[in-house]
Motif scaffolding. Structure first.
Motif, short mmCIF file in Angstrom:
data_model
loop_
_atom_site.label_atom_id
_atom_site.label_comp_id
_atom_site.label_asym_id
_atom_site.label_seq_id
_atom_site.Cartn_x
_atom_site.Cartn_y
_atom_site.Cartn_z
N SER A 76 10.45 10.19 -3.45
CA SER A 76 9.08 10.30 -2.96
C SER A 76 8.56 11.70 -3.27
O SER A 76 9.32 12.64 -3.48
CB SER A 76 9.01 10.02 -1.46
OG SER A 76 9.72 10.99 -0.74
N GLU A 77 7.23 11.79 -3.28
CA GLU A 77 6.61 13.07 -3.56
C GLU A 77 5.24 13.10 -2.90
O GLU A 77 4.56 12.08 -2.82
CB GLU A 77 6.47 13.25 -5.08
CG GLU A 77 6.03 14.62 -5.49
CD GLU A 77 6.09 14.81 -7.00
OE1 GLU A 77 6.20 15.97 -7.41
OE2 GLU A 77 6.04 13.83 -7.75
N SER A 78 4.84 14.26 -2.42
CA SER A 78 3.52 14.43 -1.81
C SER A 78 2.86 15.66 -2.40
O SER A 78 3.49 16.71 -2.53
CB SER A 78 3.64 14.62 -0.30
OG SER A 78 4.18 13.48 0.29
N VAL A 79 1.59 15.51 -2.76
CA VAL A 79 0.78 16.63 -3.23
C VAL A 79 -0.55 16.51 -2.52
O VAL A 79 -1.33 15.59 -2.78
CB VAL A 79 0.58 16.59 -4.76
CG1 VAL A 79 -0.30 17.74 -5.21
CG2 VAL A 79 1.91 16.60 -5.49
N GLY A 80 -0.80 17.38 -1.57
CA GLY A 80 -2.03 17.29 -0.78
C GLY A 80 -2.08 15.96 -0.04
O GLY A 80 -1.14 15.59 0.66
N ASP A 81 -3.17 15.24 -0.21
CA ASP A 81 -3.34 13.95 0.46
C ASP A 81 -2.64 12.81 -0.27
O ASP A 81 -2.52 11.71 0.27
CB ASP A 81 -4.83 13.61 0.59
CG ASP A 81 -5.55 14.52 1.57
OD1 ASP A 81 -4.85 15.13 2.41
OD2 ASP A 81 -6.79 14.60 1.50
N MET A 86 9.06 5.86 -4.54
CA MET A 86 9.67 4.99 -5.54
C MET A 86 10.81 4.20 -4.90
O MET A 86 11.50 4.71 -4.02
CB MET A 86 10.24 5.80 -6.70
CG MET A 86 9.21 6.47 -7.54
SD MET A 86 10.05 7.28 -8.91
CE MET A 86 8.66 7.81 -9.86
N GLY A 87 11.00 3.01 -5.37
CA GLY A 87 12.11 2.20 -4.91
C GLY A 87 13.41 2.61 -5.57
O GLY A 87 13.43 3.42 -6.50
N ARG A 88 14.51 2.06 -5.10
CA ARG A 88 15.83 2.40 -5.62
C ARG A 88 15.95 2.11 -7.12
O ARG A 88 16.64 2.80 -7.84
CB ARG A 88 16.87 1.58 -4.84
CG ARG A 88 18.27 2.01 -5.11
CD ARG A 88 19.23 1.29 -4.19
NE ARG A 88 20.25 0.72 -5.03
CZ ARG A 88 20.76 -0.47 -4.89
NH1 ARG A 88 20.38 -1.25 -3.95
NH2 ARG A 88 21.69 -0.90 -5.71
#
Length: 146
Positions: A76-81, A86-88
């Protein structure tokens, strides 16, 4: 022994072309994926089919694509909002999933079980243990003596 899939075959199936500076890495990953699939089956080189089955080719390309598209194995990744997960299937990198191991065994006509003969004690008692192909005791497999 070479790749189980040609670089050109993999390139044609990719959604976007490889950048010229990425080609060496992509070729190395395809070679690694071929080696991993060969090792996972345990088949010696002389027992490999002369034409690689379609299922095997798909698994090799899937392994190489996972490692190429997600080299850090991020789930997973977060950038701002913005955030996404991703699944396995997309984060496993150059490791075969259990479903892929089972598909390899079926495509190559391998037995779904492996057997090890074990000798115990002074009397050299022999017994056999069976486990599904590609699994170990750490996977929670129940071993059955025979």
């Amino acid at each position: 022994m070479g790749e189980l899939v040609t670089f050109e075959d993999w390139r044609q199936r990719r959604p976007e072309p490889f950048a010229s500076h990425e080609e060496d890495r992509a070729r190395a990953l395809l070679s690694d994926a071929s080696d991993i699939v060969r090792e996972a089956t345990g088949l010696p080189a002389e027992e490999w089919p002369t034409r690689t089955p379609a299922t095997v080719r798909q698994i090799v390309m899937r392994l190489a694509s996972r490692a190429f598209d997600n080299p850090l194995g991020l789930s997973s990744e977060s950038v701002g909002d913005l955030s996404y997960r991703m699944g396995r299937q997309q984060t496993n990198g150059l490791f075969l999933l259990q479903e892929e191991r089972e598909a390899l065994a079926e495509a190559l006509g391998l037995s779904p079980l492996v057997c090890a003969e074990i000798s115990i004690g002074y009397e050299d008692l022999k017994f056999r243990q069976f486990a599904p192909l590609g699994r170990t005791a750490e996977d929670g497999v129940t071993w059955v003596g025979g």
